[in-house]
Design a protein around this motif. Structure first.
Motif, PDB file in Angstrom:
ATOM      1  N   GLY A  56       0.808  -1.213   0.000  1.00 44.54           N
ATOM      2  CA  GLY A  56       0.000   0.000   0.000  1.00 44.54           C
ATOM      3  C   GLY A  56       0.836   1.255   0.000  1.00 44.54           C
ATOM      4  O   GLY A  56       0.595   2.184  -0.783  1.00 44.54           O
ATOM      5  N   PHE A  57       1.852   1.292   0.856  1.00 42.14           N
ATOM      6  CA  PHE A  57       2.695   2.491   0.927  1.00 42.14           C
ATOM      7  C   PHE A  57       3.656   2.586  -0.247  1.00 42.14           C
ATOM      8  O   PHE A  57       4.060   3.689  -0.633  1.00 42.14           O
ATOM      9  CB  PHE A  57       3.445   2.543   2.255  1.00 42.14           C
ATOM     10  N   SER A  65       7.918  -3.249  -3.952  1.00 42.07           N
ATOM     11  CA  SER A  65       7.650  -3.356  -2.520  1.00 42.07           C
ATOM     12  C   SER A  65       8.477  -4.454  -1.858  1.00 42.07           C
ATOM     13  O   SER A  65       8.642  -4.462  -0.640  1.00 42.07           O
ATOM     14  CB  SER A  65       6.163  -3.631  -2.282  1.00 42.07           C
ATOM     15  N   GLY A  66       8.965  -5.404  -2.656  1.00 36.63           N
ATOM     16  CA  GLY A  66       9.788  -6.492  -2.120  1.00 36.63           C
ATOM     17  C   GLY A  66       9.004  -7.660  -1.572  1.00 36.63           C
ATOM     18  O   GLY A  66       9.579  -8.595  -1.007  1.00 36.63           O
ATOM     19  N   ILE A  67       7.676  -7.638  -1.724  1.00 33.90           N
ATOM     20  CA  ILE A  67       6.832  -8.707  -1.186  1.00 33.90           C
ATOM     21  C   ILE A  67       6.735  -9.860  -2.198  1.00 33.90           C
ATOM     22  O   ILE A  67       6.503  -9.636  -3.389  1.00 33.90           O
ATOM     23  CB  ILE A  67       5.418  -8.165  -0.873  1.00 33.90           C
ATOM     24  N   ASP A  68       6.911 -11.073  -1.720  1.00 34.05           N
ATOM     25  CA  ASP A  68       6.764 -12.252  -2.582  1.00 34.05           C
ATOM     26  C   ASP A  68       5.312 -12.385  -3.030  1.00 34.05           C
ATOM     27  O   ASP A  68       4.387 -12.218  -2.230  1.00 34.05           O
ATOM     28  CB  ASP A  68       7.184 -13.525  -1.836  1.00 34.05           C
ATOM     29  N   LEU A  69       5.110 -12.670  -4.313  1.00 34.87           N
ATOM     30  CA  LEU A  69       3.755 -12.851  -4.800  1.00 34.87           C
ATOM     31  C   LEU A  69       3.744 -13.828  -5.971  1.00 34.87           C
ATOM     32  O   LEU A  69       4.757 -14.061  -6.621  1.00 34.87           O
ATOM     33  CB  LEU A  69       3.128 -11.510  -5.206  1.00 34.87           C
ATOM     34  N   ASP A  70       2.576 -14.380  -6.212  1.00 39.89           N
ATOM     35  CA  ASP A  70       2.342 -15.271  -7.346  1.00 39.89           C
ATOM     36  C   ASP A  70       1.674 -14.439  -8.429  1.00 39.89           C
ATOM     37  O   ASP A  70       0.498 -14.090  -8.316  1.00 39.89           O
ATOM     38  CB  ASP A  70       1.455 -16.439  -6.924  1.00 39.89           C
ATOM     39  N   LEU A  71       2.430 -14.091  -9.460  1.00 37.87           N
ATOM     40  CA  LEU A  71       1.931 -13.188 -10.487  1.00 37.87           C
ATOM     41  C   LEU A  71       0.645 -13.702 -11.124  1.00 37.87           C
ATOM     42  O   LEU A  71      -0.232 -12.914 -11.498  1.00 37.87           O
ATOM     43  CB  LEU A  71       2.997 -12.984 -11.566  1.00 37.87           C
ATOM     44  N   SER A  72       0.490 -15.020 -11.193  1.00 40.06           N
ATOM     45  CA  SER A  72      -0.693 -15.591 -11.847  1.00 40.06           C
ATOM     46  C   SER A  72      -1.969 -15.356 -11.048  1.00 40.06           C
ATOM     47  O   SER A  72      -3.069 -15.628 -11.540  1.00 40.06           O
ATOM     48  CB  SER A  72      -0.499 -17.096 -12.073  1.00 40.06           C
ATOM     49  N   LYS A  73      -1.834 -14.844  -9.806  1.00 41.46           N
ATOM     50  CA  LYS A  73      -3.007 -14.598  -8.967  1.00 41.46           C
ATOM     51  C   LYS A  73      -3.238 -13.105  -8.698  1.00 41.46           C
ATOM     52  O   LYS A  73      -4.162 -12.732  -7.977  1.00 41.46           O
ATOM     53  CB  LYS A  73      -2.852 -15.326  -7.635  1.00 41.46           C
ATOM     54  N   LEU A  74      -2.406 -12.261  -9.286  1.00 43.72           N
ATOM     55  CA  LEU A  74      -2.488 -10.821  -9.030  1.00 43.72           C
ATOM     56  C   LEU A  74      -3.715 -10.211  -9.705  1.00 43.72           C
ATOM     57  O   LEU A  74      -4.035 -10.518 -10.850  1.00 43.72           O
ATOM     58  CB  LEU A  74      -1.225 -10.126  -9.555  1.00 43.72           C
ATOM     59  N   SER A  75      -4.392  -9.307  -8.968  1.00 39.35           N
ATOM     60  CA  SER A  75      -5.517  -8.564  -9.551  1.00 39.35           C
ATOM     61  C   SER A  75      -5.400  -7.085  -9.183  1.00 39.35           C
ATOM     62  O   SER A  75      -4.916  -6.733  -8.109  1.00 39.35           O
ATOM     63  CB  SER A  75      -6.857  -9.111  -9.052  1.00 39.35           C
ATOM     64  N   ILE A 108       2.795   1.944  -3.258  1.00 39.98           N
ATOM     65  CA  ILE A 108       1.950   2.618  -4.251  1.00 39.98           C
ATOM     66  C   ILE A 108       1.726   4.076  -3.850  1.00 39.98           C
ATOM     67  O   ILE A 108       1.892   4.996  -4.655  1.00 39.98           O
ATOM     68  CB  ILE A 108       0.602   1.887  -4.390  1.00 39.98           C
ATOM     69  N   ALA A 109       1.375   4.287  -2.582  1.00 41.32           N
ATOM     70  CA  ALA A 109       1.016   5.630  -2.100  1.00 41.32           C
ATOM     71  C   ALA A 109       2.158   6.620  -2.218  1.00 41.32           C
ATOM     72  O   ALA A 109       1.936   7.814  -2.459  1.00 41.32           O
ATOM     73  CB  ALA A 109       0.553   5.545  -0.649  1.00 41.32           C
ATOM     74  N   ASN A 110       3.396   6.154  -2.057  1.00 38.32           N
ATOM     75  CA  ASN A 110       4.541   7.051  -2.024  1.00 38.32           C
ATOM     76  C   ASN A 110       5.287   7.130  -3.349  1.00 38.32           C
ATOM     77  O   ASN A 110       6.330   7.779  -3.433  1.00 38.32           O
ATOM     78  CB  ASN A 110       5.506   6.633  -0.916  1.00 38.32           C
ATOM     79  N   SER A 111       4.773   6.489  -4.390  1.00 32.81           N
ATOM     80  CA  SER A 111       5.424   6.549  -5.695  1.00 32.81           C
ATOM     81  C   SER A 111       5.105   7.869  -6.397  1.00 32.81           C
ATOM     82  O   SER A 111       3.941   8.134  -6.714  1.00 32.81           O
ATOM     83  CB  SER A 111       4.954   5.391  -6.577  1.00 32.81           C
ATOM     84  N   PRO A 112       6.108   8.707  -6.667  1.00 31.44           N
ATOM     85  CA  PRO A 112       5.834   9.950  -7.400  1.00 31.44           C
ATOM     86  C   PRO A 112       5.220   9.689  -8.771  1.00 31.44           C
ATOM     87  O   PRO A 112       4.404  10.475  -9.248  1.00 31.44           O
ATOM     88  CB  PRO A 112       7.229  10.592  -7.531  1.00 31.44           C
ATOM     89  N   ASN A 127      -2.711   5.051 -15.849  1.00 32.13           N
ATOM     90  CA  ASN A 127      -1.466   4.344 -16.164  1.00 32.13           C
ATOM     91  C   ASN A 127      -1.259   3.222 -15.147  1.00 32.13           C
ATOM     92  O   ASN A 127      -0.481   3.341 -14.212  1.00 32.13           O
ATOM     93  CB  ASN A 127      -0.292   5.325 -16.152  1.00 32.13           C
ATOM     94  N   TRP A 128      -1.957   2.128 -15.333  1.00 28.46           N
ATOM     95  CA  TRP A 128      -1.924   1.012 -14.383  1.00 28.46           C
ATOM     96  C   TRP A 128      -0.552   0.367 -14.297  1.00 28.46           C
ATOM     97  O   TRP A 128      -0.232  -0.298 -13.316  1.00 28.46           O
ATOM     98  CB  TRP A 128      -2.993  -0.021 -14.740  1.00 28.46           C
ATOM     99  N   GLY A 129       0.280   0.574 -15.313  1.00 23.74           N
ATOM    100  CA  GLY A 129       1.636   0.024 -15.282  1.00 23.74           C
ATOM    101  C   GLY A 129       2.441   0.549 -14.109  1.00 23.74           C
ATOM    102  O   GLY A 129       3.314  -0.149 -13.578  1.00 23.74           O
ATOM    103  N   ARG A 130       2.139   1.767 -13.674  1.00 24.33           N
ATOM    104  CA  ARG A 130       2.856   2.336 -12.528  1.00 24.33           C
ATOM    105  C   ARG A 130       2.430   1.656 -11.226  1.00 24.33           C
ATOM    106  O   ARG A 130       3.215   1.577 -10.281  1.00 24.33           O
ATOM    107  CB  ARG A 130       2.629   3.843 -12.469  1.00 24.33           C
ATOM    108  N   ILE A 131       1.193   1.187 -11.175  1.00 23.55           N
ATOM    109  CA  ILE A 131       0.753   0.399 -10.014  1.00 23.55           C
ATOM    110  C   ILE A 131       1.508  -0.930  -9.984  1.00 23.55           C
ATOM    111  O   ILE A 131       1.988  -1.361  -8.924  1.00 23.55           O
ATOM    112  CB  ILE A 131      -0.767   0.147 -10.070  1.00 23.55           C
ATOM    113  N   ILE A 132       1.636  -1.547 -11.133  1.00 21.82           N
ATOM    114  CA  ILE A 132       2.392  -2.804 -11.232  1.00 21.82           C
ATOM    115  C   ILE A 132       3.827  -2.588 -10.776  1.00 21.82           C
ATOM    116  O   ILE A 132       4.394  -3.386 -10.014  1.00 21.82           O
ATOM    117  CB  ILE A 132       2.357  -3.347 -12.675  1.00 21.82           C
ATOM    118  N   MET A 133       4.428  -1.508 -11.237  1.00 23.24           N
ATOM    119  CA  MET A 133       5.793  -1.167 -10.821  1.00 23.24           C
ATOM    120  C   MET A 133       5.906  -1.045  -9.321  1.00 23.24           C
ATOM    121  O   MET A 133       6.814  -1.603  -8.685  1.00 23.24           O
ATOM    122  CB  MET A 133       6.219   0.152 -11.496  1.00 23.24           C
TER     123      MET A 133
END
Length: 433
Positions: free
Chosen positions: A328-329, A358-368, A331-335, A347-353
């Motif tokens: 969350g942070f 964030s450094g959190i492990d995730l399964d890309l196939s489950k991301l929404s 995303i919130a703190n990204s200029p 520009n949803w690509g910036r959310i993906i970035m």
């Protein structure tokens, strides 16, 4: 200082309700004085006193910055169960002012305690002798400038003389205005609830617009209640409710040297004694305290320096709340995210970035990812039915909701932020001008 209530109580943002103010009235045991000490070299109110005629139980949380202001150092030294006054000045942070800054707090505490002791003798049948270690301070403004002790000292007699024992909406608003710096509007909130069969009030004022990124506490926020609650229970309630309120907001990612959230209870209500934070009688109070803190925290974000959008970031289905908070942070703190929102660009690509960094492990196939009700990413891929023009239209709203689903667990966290506009740069480039 005149107040234009028509402007104050009308939203200045397109669809925002953050300009709406509740009817704070009288709360037993709290008196208020708000005056100008000419700290801005004009007549605006800049010195505010909250006076607890019979003393108040109290608890505070402070910035976790490694550089803290001299008033916070003073407050941390106070060990009395009850305090009698909170004195707040704006324009000067009393941070990075060294021994002279701390000695200013010592001398002011002595003067305030003497002045209020005389006030007790004038106004009360059974006066208290107030001591300097029963006085707390809040300071906000520029870091590193000499503390204006003489200006404040000169105005103390007027401050004492202007103490109002009976409150109303005007007086609370005047106090909230008096603690502002770059804020464009005062921040007030209230709730009423029961502790057992006793009705109690919870009132709050806050200031904050820039240098906002939580770390235990953020900005200046003061909560007042007539409930009968011990210091220990107050502290536990405050720490618990800071997590998803003042520790869930960010305007610009910067933590102040002066951050302070405090709660004061005057013990004027007739509620039964609370022995534990798990006592069922305190449940409704706990919920309403959270409501008041969240209301004030959101008002800080809505009034962020140069803000044109209010952004809510919901991160769901994480392994831990900590993971959800980090995303969350991020995303919130990204200029880049904040400027895209300011430009109403989906520009949803910036959310993906931001999720990725964030450094959190995730399964890309489950991301929404969703913007409002618009599904953009489903199971790690761009939605086949994605229509950018629809999302462009959504981005024109004042309130923007971003939803991120990680699908690694059941924990979640909601973060609140604002966009980044040219006005933010103008405000901070001219801050000391």
């Amino acid at each position: 200082m005149g107040i234009n209530f028509k402007n104050l109580f009308t939203s200045q943002k397109n669809k925002s309700k953050m300009g709406d103010y509740q009817n704070l009235d009288h709360i037993d045991g709290v008196a208020i004085s708000s005056i100008s000490a000419n700290l801005y070299n004009n007549s605006r109110d800049d010195l505010v006193m909250f006076y607890f005629r019979d003393g108040a139980n109290h608890a505070s949380v402070y910035t976790q910055s490694k550089i803290i202001s001299e008033n916070i150092k003073w407050n941390l030294s106070i060990k009395n169960e009850k305090v009698f006054s909170l004195l707040v000045n704006t324009r000067n942070a009393n941070a990075f002012t060294g021994l002279k800054g701390f000695q200013s707090m010592q001398k002011l505490a002595e003067l305030v305690s003497l002045g209020l002791t005389e006030k007790q003798k004038e106004d009360d049948n059974n006066p208290f002798e107030i001591t300097s270690d029963q006085i707390l301070f809040g300071c906000t403004g520029t870091i590193g400038e000499p503390y204006p002790f003489e200006k404040i000292k000169k105005k103390l007699p007027e401050l004492f003389d202007q103490i109002k024992y009976t409150q109303n909406k005007y007086i609370w608003t005047k106090a909230a205005l008096g603690i502002m710096t770059t804020d464009t509007k005062p921040k007030l909130a209230m709730a009423e609830c029961n502790i057992g069969s006793s009705r109690v009030k919870i009132y709050g004022v806050a200031k904050g617009s820039g240098m906002i990124q939580p770390n235990m506490a953020t900005t200046l926020c003061y909560i007042f209640t007539d409930a009968k609650i011990s210091n220990d229970i107050l502290k536990k309630l405050l720490v618990k409710n800071i997590s998803n309120t003042f520790n869930a907001i960010s305007c610009d990612g910067d933590t102040s040297t002066n951050d302070m959230v405090a709660i004061f209870s005057t013990n004027k209500a007739t509620n039964q004694k609370i022995n534990s934070i798990s006592d069922k009688k305190i449940l409704e109070f706990d919920e309403n305290l959270n409501q008041v803190l969240l209301d004030l925290a959101k008002r800080v974000v809505a009034d962020g320096e140069g803000a044109s959008k209010f952004v809510t970031i919901n991160v769901n289905n994480c392994s831990t709340e900590s993971d959800a908070k980090k995303i969350g942070f991020s995303i919130a703190n990204s200029p880049l995210v904040k400027t895209a929102i300011a430009g109403e660009d989906p520009n949803w690509g910036r959310i993906i970035m931001a999720i990725g960094k964030s450094g959190i492990d995730l399964d890309l196939s489950k991301l929404s990812v969703k913007f409002g009700e618009h599904k953009i990413i489903i199971n790690g891929k761009l939605n086949d039915k994605y229509e950018e023009n629809d999302v462009k239209e959504y981005m024109k709203n004042y309130a923007i909701d971003i939803h991120v689903g990680i699908s690694t667990g059941k924990k979640k966290f909601t973060t609140y932020t604002m966009d980044l506009t040219k006005k933010y740069i103008e405000i901070n480039a001219d801050y000391r001008s």
